[in-house]
Design an enzyme around this catalytic site. Structure first.
Site, PDB file in Angstrom:
ATOM      1  N   ASP A  77       9.890 -10.662 -40.568  1.00  0.00           N
ATOM      2  CA  ASP A  77      10.228  -9.616 -39.603  1.00  0.00           C
ATOM      3  C   ASP A  77      11.727  -9.331 -39.610  1.00  0.00           C
ATOM      4  O   ASP A  77      12.168  -8.245 -39.225  1.00  0.00           O
ATOM      5  CB  ASP A  77       9.757  -9.981 -38.194  1.00  0.00           C
ATOM      6  CG  ASP A  77      10.274 -11.318 -37.703  1.00  0.00           C
ATOM      7  OD1 ASP A  77      10.670 -12.152 -38.541  1.00  0.00           O
ATOM      8  OD2 ASP A  77      10.265 -11.553 -36.479  1.00  0.00           O
ATOM      9  N   ILE A 129       2.429 -31.076 -17.659  1.00  0.00           N
ATOM     10  CA  ILE A 129       2.969 -32.330 -17.141  1.00  0.00           C
ATOM     11  C   ILE A 129       2.366 -32.607 -15.779  1.00  0.00           C
ATOM     12  O   ILE A 129       2.045 -31.695 -15.011  1.00  0.00           O
ATOM     13  CB  ILE A 129       4.506 -32.313 -17.054  1.00  0.00           C
ATOM     14  CG1 ILE A 129       5.001 -31.152 -16.206  1.00  0.00           C
ATOM     15  CG2 ILE A 129       5.124 -32.277 -18.430  1.00  0.00           C
ATOM     16  CD1 ILE A 129       6.492 -31.203 -15.964  1.00  0.00           C
ATOM     17  N   ARG A 158      18.140 -21.851 -38.616  1.00  0.00           N
ATOM     18  CA  ARG A 158      16.773 -21.357 -38.693  1.00  0.00           C
ATOM     19  C   ARG A 158      15.743 -22.369 -38.219  1.00  0.00           C
ATOM     20  O   ARG A 158      15.753 -23.529 -38.643  1.00  0.00           O
ATOM     21  CB  ARG A 158      16.428 -20.949 -40.137  1.00  0.00           C
ATOM     22  CG  ARG A 158      15.061 -20.276 -40.247  1.00  0.00           C
ATOM     23  CD  ARG A 158      14.681 -19.998 -41.686  1.00  0.00           C
ATOM     24  NE  ARG A 158      13.462 -19.193 -41.749  1.00  0.00           N
ATOM     25  CZ  ARG A 158      12.663 -19.128 -42.804  1.00  0.00           C
ATOM     26  NH1 ARG A 158      12.948 -19.821 -43.892  1.00  0.00           N
ATOM     27  NH2 ARG A 158      11.572 -18.377 -42.783  1.00  0.00           N
ATOM     28  N   LEU A 159      14.835 -21.900 -37.348  1.00  0.00           N
ATOM     29  CA  LEU A 159      13.593 -22.587 -37.027  1.00  0.00           C
ATOM     30  C   LEU A 159      12.496 -21.765 -37.689  1.00  0.00           C
ATOM     31  O   LEU A 159      12.195 -20.642 -37.274  1.00  0.00           O
ATOM     32  CB  LEU A 159      13.368 -22.669 -35.515  1.00  0.00           C
ATOM     33  CG  LEU A 159      12.046 -23.289 -35.058  1.00  0.00           C
ATOM     34  CD1 LEU A 159      11.958 -24.746 -35.489  1.00  0.00           C
ATOM     35  CD2 LEU A 159      11.888 -23.178 -33.538  1.00  0.00           C
ATOM     36  N   GLY A 161       3.352 -18.460 -19.356  1.00  0.00           N
ATOM     37  CA  GLY A 161       2.904 -17.458 -18.388  1.00  0.00           C
ATOM     38  C   GLY A 161       4.033 -16.842 -17.596  1.00  0.00           C
ATOM     39  O   GLY A 161       3.772 -16.160 -16.588  1.00  0.00           O
ATOM     40  N   CYS A 179      15.751 -18.931 -33.651  1.00  0.00           N
ATOM     41  CA  CYS A 179      16.942 -19.373 -34.354  1.00  0.00           C
ATOM     42  C   CYS A 179      18.163 -19.344 -33.439  1.00  0.00           C
ATOM     43  O   CYS A 179      18.088 -18.988 -32.266  1.00  0.00           O
ATOM     44  CB  CYS A 179      17.209 -18.468 -35.559  1.00  0.00           C
ATOM     45  SG  CYS A 179      15.767 -18.246 -36.632  1.00  0.00           S
ATOM     46  N   ASN A 191      17.609 -13.518 -34.196  1.00  0.00           N
ATOM     47  CA  ASN A 191      16.915 -14.558 -33.430  1.00  0.00           C
ATOM     48  C   ASN A 191      15.770 -13.895 -32.689  1.00  0.00           C
ATOM     49  O   ASN A 191      15.993 -12.992 -31.884  1.00  0.00           O
ATOM     50  CB  ASN A 191      17.894 -15.211 -32.434  1.00  0.00           C
ATOM     51  CG  ASN A 191      17.199 -16.128 -31.441  1.00  0.00           C
ATOM     52  OD1 ASN A 191      16.179 -16.732 -31.745  1.00  0.00           O
ATOM     53  ND2 ASN A 191      17.761 -16.222 -30.251  1.00  0.00           N
ATOM     54  N   GLU A 222      11.304 -12.707 -32.556  1.00  0.00           N
ATOM     55  CA  GLU A 222      10.093 -12.312 -33.269  1.00  0.00           C
ATOM     56  C   GLU A 222       9.805 -10.849 -32.954  1.00  0.00           C
ATOM     57  O   GLU A 222       9.797 -10.448 -31.784  1.00  0.00           O
ATOM     58  CB  GLU A 222       8.882 -13.146 -32.844  1.00  0.00           C
ATOM     59  CG  GLU A 222       9.041 -14.655 -32.995  1.00  0.00           C
ATOM     60  CD  GLU A 222       9.082 -15.127 -34.434  1.00  0.00           C
ATOM     61  OE1 GLU A 222       8.744 -14.330 -35.329  1.00  0.00           O
ATOM     62  OE2 GLU A 222       9.465 -16.293 -34.654  1.00  0.00           O
TER      63      GLU A 222
END
Length: 631
Positions: free
Chosen positions: A100, A291, A50-51, A364, A2, A75, A77
Site C-alpha cells: 500500500d 485482561i 518497519r513492522l 472497538g 511503522c 506509517n 494501512e
C-alpha cells in the site's frame, strides 16, 4: 505499522547529518523492529522503522517511484489499496511491489495533494518530490496515526511518528509551552496541534502540510471534517440494517494482513460488535485477547468470556493486579509529554498480551464518540434541557451564585454533585461541557498555578481549545456539537494516543474499524435521537446488534478500564506521589503554588476530599519532567 522520521532543509542546499537522522530513527525502534533504512540526498533525509504486515518481502522503505524522483516514508494501512492500485495501473502507473506504500507514491504523482481524498485507512506519511522541490505530510482523517513536526529558526524542518524522535534533533529547544501546561491540567492530555514544547507541534487529524524549498513558515491545511450531514428520514429497522452492513464492511476491510491477526475483547458493546463481525468473515477461529483484574469490583472478564464462547474464538485472558503501578516511568517514556489517563496501564497490559499471539489487533475504540455512549453526554443533555427553559440573564446569576455557595462534594456521583451541576448550568453548552470533562476545573487550576505562571499565560484558558472547534462545527444540534468536540479533542488527544503508544511499545498494530472515516461520516448524519434516547446511549447501535449479542452485553452498565486511583494515592503510592509533587524539580519550574500542593495532598490523604485525578496528573507531570526533560 511503522515509525517514520525526516529532516528537510528549507533552504535547499545543506547536507543532512546521517548520524542525527539515524538517532531520530532508532529512537522509534519499537515501532518497527523488523527493518530500518535511511535515505539521504541534498537538503533531505528520511528514515523508517518497519513492522512488516503487508507485502513482507518487498515493502521496504523509504520507497521510490520509477525514476526515484519521489520518495516516501509511511506509517499506517490503506485498506482500499488494491482497488487504488488497479485504478492507478489503468492510468498508466507501473508497480514494483504489492504494498500500500507504493500506492500512496503513485497516488501523489497522479492527484497531488488531493491524493488523501482517495485513501480509506489510517496513515501518517511524508513524501519528497524532487522535481517539484516539495515536501508533503499528511495525517489520516480521525487521527489514528500520529505525526509530530517542528520548523526551526535555522530553516531545518523535522518530523516523526513520536515526539521523542524530533526531540533528539540537537537544535530543538525543550522549553515548555505555558498554554500546553494549562491545557494538560484541564484535559489530562495536550490537544492538537500543541505539544508540551514551545516549537514542536502535532499535525492535526484530517490535515496536511505542503512545504517547498524557500518556505519559511508552515501551515496546516484541513482536507476533511466530520460532516454531520443529515440523512433522509428512514425507519429504525432500515437504519439498523444498513448500520450492520456498513459495520461488517468496515471490519472486513481491515482484516487484510499477511501476519497473525486478532482482536481486543473487553466484553463491552464495541469490542464485542467487532468480534461478532470478524467471526462471520473468518473460517478459522478469531484470536481474542482480554485482561482480567484480581479485584471483582473492576473485573469484566466474564462478559468477554461470554462473547468468546458464543463465537468460538481462541480466547486468551491475562489477570492483572489492581496494584499494577510499576509502569509509571515506562508510561512517561512512551508518551513523551504529560499524559494522565490512568487507563493507559491496563491498555499497556492488554497490548502486551495480544502481541504474544498476534501482530495485528482490531479494537472497538470510537463507538462511544460515534454513538454518544459516554455518560457525560447524558449529563450534558440533561443540563442543556434546563438551560433551554431559563433565559441566560436569569440562569447565569442564579446558578452562578448557587455554585459559589454550595459545598463541593467530590466523593459523590456526578449527578449528586450539586456544586458541579450549578456551575455547569451557569455556563453555555460548550462551557458546561468543558467544565464537565476537566480533570481540574478553573477554580482549582487558578489555585494550582502561581502568580508568575498565570502572568505567562496572558489570559489564556484551556476552554479556548473547545471554543475554537465549536466555532467551526458543521452542526448546531447540542448533542452533535459535543460529539464533534470529542472527535477534535478527546478522541485523538487521549484515546487514540493511548492505544498507539501502548500498542507500538510492543510492536503491535491496532486497527479501529469503528473509526473508518466513511463509517464515521454516515453515523454522524443519523438523527441524534438514534444515538442518545432518554438515558440510553448507543441506542441504534445496540438495537442493530441484538441478533449478535446478548442483552446482558448490550445493556449492562459500562465500566471501562478503571483503576483505584484514590486508594493508591492514599495507600501504596502515598509517599511516591508526595515526593514527586513536592520535588524541587517541580517547584523550580515556576509553575506551581506550593502551599496549594500541600493542601491537595493533605486533604486527599486525610480522606476529606478526593484529589486523585489532580494528584495523578501532577505525578505524571513530575515523572515527565524527570524522564523527558531533565534526563
Amino acid at each position: 505499522m511503522c515509525g517514520i522520521v525526516g529532516i528537510f532543509d528549507t533552504q535547499g542546499t545543506r547536507e543532512i547529518n546521517r548520524q542525527t537522522l539515524n538517532k531520530m530513527n532508532e529512537s522509534q525502534h519499537h515501532r518497527g523492529p523488523d527493518e530500518g533504512e535511511l535515505h539521504l540526498e541534498t537538503a533531505l533525509g528520511m528514515g523508517h522503522r518497519r513492522l512488516s504486515v503487508i507485502d513482507l518481502e518487498s515493502g521496504q522503505q523509504p520507497l521510490f517511484n520509477e525514476d526515484r524522483s519521489v520518495v516516501i516514508v509511511y506509517n499506517g494501512e490503506i485498506y482500499n489499496y488494491r482497488e487504488l492500485m488497479s485504478e492507478l495501473i489503468q492510468l498508466g502507473h507501473k508497480f514494483h511491489t504489492r504494498s500500500d506504500t507504493e500506492v500512496v507514491v503513485h497516488a501523489w504523482e497522479e492527484w497531488g495533494e488531493s491524493c488523501v481524498h482517495h485513501f480509506r485507512g489510517m496513515f501518517a506519511f511524508g513524501i519528497w518530490d524532487r522535481n517539484q522541490q516539495t515536501l508533503f505530510l499528511a495525517r489520516d482523517h480521525v487521527g489514528v496515526k500520529p505525526m509530530f513536526y517542528s520548523l526551526l529558526p535555522d530553516g531545518f524542518f523535522v518530523f516523526g511518528s513520536e515526539l521523542k524522535s524530533i526531540m533528539t534533533f540537537p537544535a530543538l529547544s525543550r522549553k515548555l509551552n505555558p498554554q500546553a501546561v494549562e491545557d494538560y491540567f484541564a484535559y489530562g492530555y495536550i490537544p492538537e496541534p500543541k505539544t508540551i514544547f514551545n516549537n514542536a507541534y502535532k499535525l492535526s487529524p484530517g490535515h496536511h502540510i505542503t512545504i517547498k524549498v524557500g518556505d519559511n513558515s508552515v501551515q496546516q491545511v484541513k482536507y476533511w471534517d466530520l460532516p454531520f450531514k443529515t440523512e433522509p428520514p428512514r425507519s429504525e429497522q432500515e437504519i439498523a440494517h444498513e448500520l450492520i452492513d456498513r459495520l461488517r464492511d468496515s471490519v472486513q476491510s481491515q482484516m487484510v494482513a499477511e501476519v497473525p491477526l486478532g482482536a481486543f475483547l473487553s466484553g463491552g458493546v464495541d469490542s464485542s460488535a467487532v468480534v461478532a463481525m470478524m467471526a462471520q468473515k473468518n473460517k478459522e477461529a478469531v484470536n481474542t485477547c482480554s485482561i482480567a483484574f484480581n479485584d471483582p469490583a473492576y473485573d469484566e472478564s466474564q462478559f468477554a468470556n461470554q462473547v468468546a464462547q458464543r463465537y468460538e474464538t481462541t480466547h486468551h485472558t491475562n489477570t492483572v493486579s489492581m496494584d499494577d503501578y510499576g509502569l509509571i516511568d515506562t508510561l512517561a517514556h512512551l508518551y513523551d509529554e504529560p499524559y494522565s489517563d490512568s487507563s493507559a496501564i491496563p491498555t499497556y497490559r492488554v497490548c502486551q498480551l495480544a502481541r504474544k499471539r498476534v501482530t495485528v489487533a482490531l479494537s472497538g475504540d470510537g463507538g462511544d464518540e460515534n454513538f454518544a455512549g459516554y455518560r457525560r453526554y447524558r449529563y450534558a443533555m440533561a443540563e442543556q434541557s434546563v438551560r433551554s427553559i431559563l433565559p441566560s440573564g436569569l440562569r447565569k446569576p442564579l446558578f452562578g451564585t448557587l455554585g459559589k455557595l454550595y459545598p463541593k462534594a467530590d466523593w459523590a456521583p456526578r449527578m449528586f454533585r450539586a456544586k458541579t451541576t450549578f456551575e455547569a448550568l451557569a455556563n453555555d453548552l460548550v462551557e458546561g461541557y468543558f467544565h464537565g470533562v476537566s480533570i481540574m476545573p478553573d477554580r482549582v487550576r487558578d489555585q494550582l498555578f502561581n502568580d508568575q505562571f498565570r502572568t505567562e499565560l496572558q489570559g489564556y484558558r484551556a476552554i479556548q481549545v473547545m471554543q475554537e472547534h465549536a466555532a467551526l462545527a458543521p452542526t448546531e444540534d447540542p448533542l452533535s456539537l459535543i460529539q464533534y468536540l470529542d472527535f477534535k479533542t478527546y478522541l485523538p488527544g487521549d484515546i487514540l494516543t493511548k492505544v498507539d503508544r501502548a500498542s507500538m511499545a510492543h510492536s503491535l498494530e491496532v486497527r479501529v474499524p469503528l473509526l473508518d472515516h466513511t463509517f464515521v461520516e454516515w453515523v454522524s448524519g443519523l438523527p441524534p435521537t438514534m444515538k442518545l434516547r432518554g438515558a440510553e446511549g448507543k441506542y441504534i447501535f445496540k438495537k442493530s446488534l441484538q441478533p449478535y449479542l446478548s442483552d446482558e452485553i448490550l445493556y449492562r452498565a459500562k465500566k471501562g478500564f478503571s483503576i483505584p486511583l484514590a486508594d493508591w494515592i492514599r495507600g501504596p503510592l502515598r509517599s511516591k506521589v508526595r515526593a514527586a509533587v513536592l520535588n524541587p524539580m517541580m517547584l523550580d519550574t515556576g509553575i506551581f503554588n506550593e502551599p496549594y500542593l500541600h493542601h491537595m495532598l493533605e486533604q486527599h490523604e486525610s480522606g476529606l476530599k478526593d484529589y486523585s485525578a489532580p494528584l495523578w496528573s501532577l505525578l505524571m507531570f513530575a515523572t515527565f519532567l524527570r524522564v523527558s526533560v531533565n534526563s
